[in-house]
Design an enzyme around this catalytic site. Structure first.
Site: not given
Length: 314
Positions: A289, A273
């Site tokens: 992440c 992301h």
């Protein structure tokens, strides 16, 4: 045997200019000798003596004397790679072949101390082969037919309409009958290196572009092979600590794009992301992440499809 640094010899356009003979002239007047098949060296240019032996072995003049004196087999000398091949490709305008050869060198880290310079040349080549409207072997040139839309064309080629727009520099999705579109062909793959904080996009296993990333603190980013579950623009953040934050909320840290991974045993909620904290790129600071600058993740987002493989390595 002492290897000289490759940037005195190689392929980087900012460092050398090819001469008519197909060999190299260097700005520091370095002397180059080329050994022919009979082992005879020929002075090509200038001052600080260096030997190019059998085209792919790099040695100094002192080393050559030692080879002749000690009769050391060439097979025991450190092989670099055929720089003449890359030089010829570039002189002949065969950028596709040069890129493919350099991609192999870069991805396999055959010259680890020169990764940065090789990456710069790869990016320069791909600015035309991949990221321009110029035809290339990486793409097809498609003629728009009546009634077609970008989405339908993208589906036909298993790509994204956003990538077609990006490559063809289209400000919007409107099409004209007979319009020519450059469409990349083949399969995309993502390679992530936790230790180097990099994400590399490949097309047909060849280098496209590499980006800096952030990873999970305390080694929270998992390793292995992952599949794409979903893709979202302007994503909502479901915080692992509780709370749901819509895009634009100051507490939403996901940035402008989300590429989610399919769940695996004991692994869920991971993905790639953007970030509202670009200063964390290049550090291990997330909850697992992969973080990217928003402009970078938007570009990667356009390449990724549901069958894009994602490999995370240490």
């Amino acid at each position: 045997m002492k290897n000289i640094t490759i940037n005195k010899i190689l392929i980087f356009m900012s460092i050398f200019a090819p001469v008519n003979s197909g060999l190299f002239l260097f700005s520091n007047n370095t002397s180059i000798f080329a050994a022919n098949d009979h082992g005879t060296s020929i002075l090509l240019v200038g001052k600080e003596d260096i030997i190019l032996y059998k085209k792919d072995i790099i040695i100094s003049t002192d080393d050559l004397k030692n080879i002749k004196k000690n009769k050391t087999p060439l097979s025991e000398k450190k092989s670099v790679f055929n720089i003449g091949m890359i030089d010829e490709y570039l002189k002949e305008g065969k950028n596709y072949e040069a890129r493919n050869h350099l991609s192999e060198i870069f991805l396999n880290k055959k010259i680890p101390e020169k990764q940065h310079e090789i990456k710069e040349l790869l990016d320069k080549l791909n600015s035309e082969l991949i990221f321009s409207t110029k035809p290339s072997e990486d793409a097809v040139l498609y003629t728009v037919q009546a009634g077609e839309t970008l989405s339908k064309i993208a589906k036909q080629f298993n790509t994204n309409y956003e990538l077609i727009m990006r490559i063809n520099k289209k400000p919007d999705s409107r099409l004209n009958i007979g319009e020519k579109l450059k469409i990349l062909k083949g399969k995309t793959k993502i390679l992530i290196s936790k230790s180097e904080f990099t994400l590399t996009v490949l097309l047909n296993d060849r280098y496209v572009k590499q980006y800096r990333i952030g990873t999970g603190k305390n080694d929270k980013t998992p390793e292995g092979t992952f599949e794409v579950k979903n893709k979202m623009k302007n994503p909502t953040w479901y915080s692992p600590y509780g709370g749901v934050y819509s895009y634009g909320d100051e507490k939403n840290i996901l940035g402008t794009r989300w590429i989610g991974f399919k769940e695996k045993e004991n692994l869920a909620g991971f993905g790639i992301h953007g970030t509202t904290m670009p200063e964390t790129i290049g550090t291990a600071s997330s909850d697992g992440c992969i973080r990217m600058k928003n402009s970078d993740v938007e570009e990667v987002f356009d390449f990724v499809t549901t069958d894009t493989g994602i490999i995370i390595q240490r």
